[in-house]
Every structure is written in structure tokens, then in C-alpha cells.
Design a protein around this motif. Structure first.
Motif, PDB file in Angstrom:
ATOM      1  N   LYS A   1       0.821  -1.228   0.000  1.00  0.00           N
ATOM      2  CA  LYS A   1       0.000   0.000   0.000  1.00  0.00           C
ATOM      3  C   LYS A   1       0.847   1.267   0.000  1.00  0.00           C
ATOM      4  O   LYS A   1       0.369   2.331  -0.377  1.00  0.00           O
ATOM      5  CB  LYS A   1      -0.968  -0.005   1.188  1.00  0.00           C
ATOM      6  CG  LYS A   1      -1.977  -1.143   1.116  1.00  0.00           C
ATOM      7  CD  LYS A   1      -2.751  -1.107  -0.190  1.00  0.00           C
ATOM      8  CE  LYS A   1      -3.680  -2.291  -0.324  1.00  0.00           C
ATOM      9  NZ  LYS A   1      -4.193  -2.443  -1.680  1.00  0.00           N
ATOM     10  N   ILE A   2       2.107   1.167   0.389  1.00  0.00           N
ATOM     11  CA  ILE A   2       2.978   2.331   0.344  1.00  0.00           C
ATOM     12  C   ILE A   2       3.167   2.817  -1.097  1.00  0.00           C
ATOM     13  O   ILE A   2       3.447   3.981  -1.338  1.00  0.00           O
ATOM     14  CB  ILE A   2       4.335   2.056   1.033  1.00  0.00           C
ATOM     15  CG1 ILE A   2       5.044   3.379   1.342  1.00  0.00           C
ATOM     16  CG2 ILE A   2       5.192   1.117   0.214  1.00  0.00           C
ATOM     17  CD1 ILE A   2       6.207   3.236   2.291  1.00  0.00           C
ATOM     18  N   LEU A   3       2.969   1.916  -2.059  1.00  0.00           N
ATOM     19  CA  LEU A   3       3.059   2.322  -3.468  1.00  0.00           C
ATOM     20  C   LEU A   3       1.924   3.268  -3.833  1.00  0.00           C
ATOM     21  O   LEU A   3       2.096   4.160  -4.666  1.00  0.00           O
ATOM     22  CB  LEU A   3       3.082   1.104  -4.384  1.00  0.00           C
ATOM     23  CG  LEU A   3       4.310   0.198  -4.252  1.00  0.00           C
ATOM     24  CD1 LEU A   3       4.155  -1.038  -5.136  1.00  0.00           C
ATOM     25  CD2 LEU A   3       5.587   0.951  -4.578  1.00  0.00           C
ATOM     26  N   ASP A   4       0.753   3.112  -3.209  1.00  0.00           N
ATOM     27  CA  ASP A   4      -0.338   4.069  -3.410  1.00  0.00           C
ATOM     28  C   ASP A   4       0.112   5.458  -2.970  1.00  0.00           C
ATOM     29  O   ASP A   4      -0.123   6.455  -3.657  1.00  0.00           O
ATOM     30  CB  ASP A   4      -1.577   3.681  -2.595  1.00  0.00           C
ATOM     31  CG  ASP A   4      -2.201   2.369  -3.004  1.00  0.00           C
ATOM     32  OD1 ASP A   4      -1.779   1.785  -4.025  1.00  0.00           O
ATOM     33  OD2 ASP A   4      -3.121   1.917  -2.293  1.00  0.00           O
ATOM     34  N   THR A   5       0.766   5.500  -1.823  1.00  0.00           N
ATOM     35  CA  THR A   5       1.239   6.779  -1.295  1.00  0.00           C
ATOM     36  C   THR A   5       2.305   7.372  -2.210  1.00  0.00           C
ATOM     37  O   THR A   5       2.371   8.586  -2.380  1.00  0.00           O
ATOM     38  CB  THR A   5       1.776   6.587   0.139  1.00  0.00           C
ATOM     39  OG1 THR A   5       0.785   5.913   0.911  1.00  0.00           O
ATOM     40  CG2 THR A   5       2.069   7.921   0.797  1.00  0.00           C
ATOM     41  N   ALA A   6       3.117   6.520  -2.812  1.00  0.00           N
ATOM     42  CA  ALA A   6       4.126   7.006  -3.762  1.00  0.00           C
ATOM     43  C   ALA A   6       3.459   7.700  -4.945  1.00  0.00           C
ATOM     44  O   ALA A   6       3.909   8.765  -5.391  1.00  0.00           O
ATOM     45  CB  ALA A   6       5.003   5.855  -4.242  1.00  0.00           C
ATOM     46  N   VAL A   7       2.361   7.126  -5.442  1.00  0.00           N
ATOM     47  CA  VAL A   7       1.627   7.741  -6.556  1.00  0.00           C
ATOM     48  C   VAL A   7       1.140   9.128  -6.151  1.00  0.00           C
ATOM     49  O   VAL A   7       1.299  10.102  -6.896  1.00  0.00           O
ATOM     50  CB  VAL A   7       0.440   6.858  -7.006  1.00  0.00           C
ATOM     51  CG1 VAL A   7      -0.449   7.599  -7.999  1.00  0.00           C
ATOM     52  CG2 VAL A   7       0.940   5.562  -7.610  1.00  0.00           C
ATOM     53  N   TYR A   8       0.554   9.224  -4.962  1.00  0.00           N
ATOM     54  CA  TYR A   8       0.047  10.518  -4.502  1.00  0.00           C
ATOM     55  C   TYR A   8       1.177  11.525  -4.290  1.00  0.00           C
ATOM     56  O   TYR A   8       1.021  12.714  -4.556  1.00  0.00           O
ATOM     57  CB  TYR A   8      -0.772  10.355  -3.224  1.00  0.00           C
ATOM     58  CG  TYR A   8      -2.049   9.581  -3.441  1.00  0.00           C
ATOM     59  CD1 TYR A   8      -2.979   9.978  -4.395  1.00  0.00           C
ATOM     60  CD2 TYR A   8      -2.317   8.427  -2.712  1.00  0.00           C
ATOM     61  CE1 TYR A   8      -4.150   9.253  -4.611  1.00  0.00           C
ATOM     62  CE2 TYR A   8      -3.484   7.704  -2.917  1.00  0.00           C
ATOM     63  CZ  TYR A   8      -4.392   8.126  -3.873  1.00  0.00           C
ATOM     64  OH  TYR A   8      -5.536   7.409  -4.071  1.00  0.00           O
ATOM     65  N   ALA A   9       2.327  11.041  -3.833  1.00  0.00           N
ATOM     66  CA  ALA A   9       3.480  11.933  -3.659  1.00  0.00           C
ATOM     67  C   ALA A   9       3.959  12.452  -5.015  1.00  0.00           C
ATOM     68  O   ALA A   9       4.247  13.650  -5.164  1.00  0.00           O
ATOM     69  CB  ALA A   9       4.609  11.207  -2.926  1.00  0.00           C
ATOM     70  N   PHE A  10       4.047  11.567  -5.999  1.00  0.00           N
ATOM     71  CA  PHE A  10       4.457  12.009  -7.335  1.00  0.00           C
ATOM     72  C   PHE A  10       3.446  12.997  -7.921  1.00  0.00           C
ATOM     73  O   PHE A  10       3.835  14.007  -8.517  1.00  0.00           O
ATOM     74  CB  PHE A  10       4.631  10.814  -8.280  1.00  0.00           C
ATOM     75  CG  PHE A  10       5.832   9.956  -7.994  1.00  0.00           C
ATOM     76  CD1 PHE A  10       7.044  10.493  -7.583  1.00  0.00           C
ATOM     77  CD2 PHE A  10       5.758   8.577  -8.152  1.00  0.00           C
ATOM     78  CE1 PHE A  10       8.154   9.691  -7.331  1.00  0.00           C
ATOM     79  CE2 PHE A  10       6.857   7.760  -7.910  1.00  0.00           C
ATOM     80  CZ  PHE A  10       8.054   8.322  -7.491  1.00  0.00           C
TER      81      PHE A  10
ATOM     82  N   ILE B   1      11.385   7.466  -2.338  1.00  0.00           N
ATOM     83  CA  ILE B   1      11.684   6.699  -1.120  1.00  0.00           C
ATOM     84  C   ILE B   1      10.593   5.653  -0.883  1.00  0.00           C
ATOM     85  O   ILE B   1      10.881   4.505  -0.524  1.00  0.00           O
ATOM     86  CB  ILE B   1      11.858   7.644   0.089  1.00  0.00           C
ATOM     87  CG1 ILE B   1      13.149   8.456  -0.077  1.00  0.00           C
ATOM     88  CG2 ILE B   1      11.849   6.868   1.404  1.00  0.00           C
ATOM     89  CD1 ILE B   1      13.307   9.598   0.908  1.00  0.00           C
ATOM     90  N   MET B   2       9.348   6.032  -1.114  1.00  0.00           N
ATOM     91  CA  MET B   2       8.247   5.079  -0.930  1.00  0.00           C
ATOM     92  C   MET B   2       8.313   3.933  -1.947  1.00  0.00           C
ATOM     93  O   MET B   2       7.984   2.793  -1.614  1.00  0.00           O
ATOM     94  CB  MET B   2       6.910   5.805  -1.001  1.00  0.00           C
ATOM     95  CG  MET B   2       6.661   6.671   0.212  1.00  0.00           C
ATOM     96  SD  MET B   2       5.150   7.605   0.061  1.00  0.00           S
ATOM     97  CE  MET B   2       5.728   9.214   0.534  1.00  0.00           C
ATOM     98  N   VAL B   3       8.746   4.230  -3.154  1.00  0.00           N
ATOM     99  CA  VAL B   3       8.938   3.160  -4.136  1.00  0.00           C
ATOM    100  C   VAL B   3      10.020   2.202  -3.641  1.00  0.00           C
ATOM    101  O   VAL B   3       9.864   0.985  -3.691  1.00  0.00           O
ATOM    102  CB  VAL B   3       9.299   3.726  -5.532  1.00  0.00           C
ATOM    103  CG1 VAL B   3       9.739   2.614  -6.474  1.00  0.00           C
ATOM    104  CG2 VAL B   3       8.122   4.489  -6.118  1.00  0.00           C
TER     105      VAL B   3
END
Length: 128
Positions: free
Chosen positions: A69-78, A116-118
Motif C-alpha cells: 500500500k505504500i506504493l499508493d502513497t508514492a503515486v500521490y506523492a508524485f 523513497i516510498m517506491v
């Protein structure tokens, strides 16, 4: 966010990036030259496109690692980085409002956070 939504987001943002780049090169050339910001506008388009590709690649990772689920957060960060970093540079380039340059680094921090999240999400243990 599932991988299909992420890939569709990347596709929409990719088309938008091409349109913005073309509009800048043709429709905004005089304004960008007036403010001396052609290079700034090009930087905004490049970073937007780099991170659209990053969102697309995260979508592929999400397909392989659906529980990360951290990859979801990576999308939002990008996405946040695109809006703040590239968005502030677009406005700066077309209006000459220089104080916007002060918020641009916040978008850069969002990009760094996304990467970093990726890194954290792209590991086998993220599947568990």
C-alpha cells in the motif's frame, strides 16, 4: 488505488504533459521569451514527464505487489510533486510572479518522498 487506476492516471497525465509541452513551444513562446523563462518552462515539462513515467512504473509494480500500500502513497506523492513543482514553474514562467519559486522545492520534496516510498514498497516482504 489499484494498478489499473494508476496506469490510467499516468496515461491521462502523459497526454496532458505532451499537450502542455506543445502549447508552451508554440502558443506561449512569446510570453516565455518576454519573461525569459523558456528554460524554466521546459524544466517543468521534463520533471512532469519523468514523474508521469514514474507513476506508470509504480502501476506496474502495484500489479506485481498488490499488498504494498505504500506504493499508493508514492503515486500521490508524485502527483503532489507534479502539481506543486511543475505547476509553480508553469505559473512562474507565464506570469513572472517570482515568489512562486519559493514553493517549488516543496514539490521536489514530494518527488523525493515518492521515490523513497517506491524503494520501501518494492520488496518481496511488501507482499505480506
Amino acid at each position: 488505488m489499484n494498478y489499473i487506476s494508476t496506469i490510467k492516471l499516468a496515461a491521462i497525465l502523459g497526454a496532458l504533459t505532451v499537450a502542455i509541452g506543445a502549447f508552451g513551444a508554440h502558443g506561449l513562446a512569446d510570453i516565455l521569451e518576454q519573461y525569459g523563462r523558456t528554460d524554466t518552462f521546459e524544466t517543468a515539462v521534463k520533471y512532469q514527464f519523468y514523474h508521469v513515467l514514474a507513476i506508470f512504473l509504480v502501476g506496474l509494480l502495484q500489479a506485481k505487489l498488490p499488498n504494498a500500500k505504500i506504493l499508493d502513497t508514492a503515486v500521490y506523492a508524485f502527483l503532489t510533486g507534479i502539481i506543486i513543482f511543475s505547476g509553480s514553474l508553469y505559473v512562474l514562467s507565464t506570469t513572472g510572479v517570482t515568489w512562486l519559486g519559493a514553493i517549488t522545492p516543496l514539490g521536489g520534496l514530494a518527488f523525493i518522498g515518492g521515490w523513497i516510498m517506491v524503494f520501501l514498497g518494492a520488496k518481496p516482504s511488501a507482499q505480506k
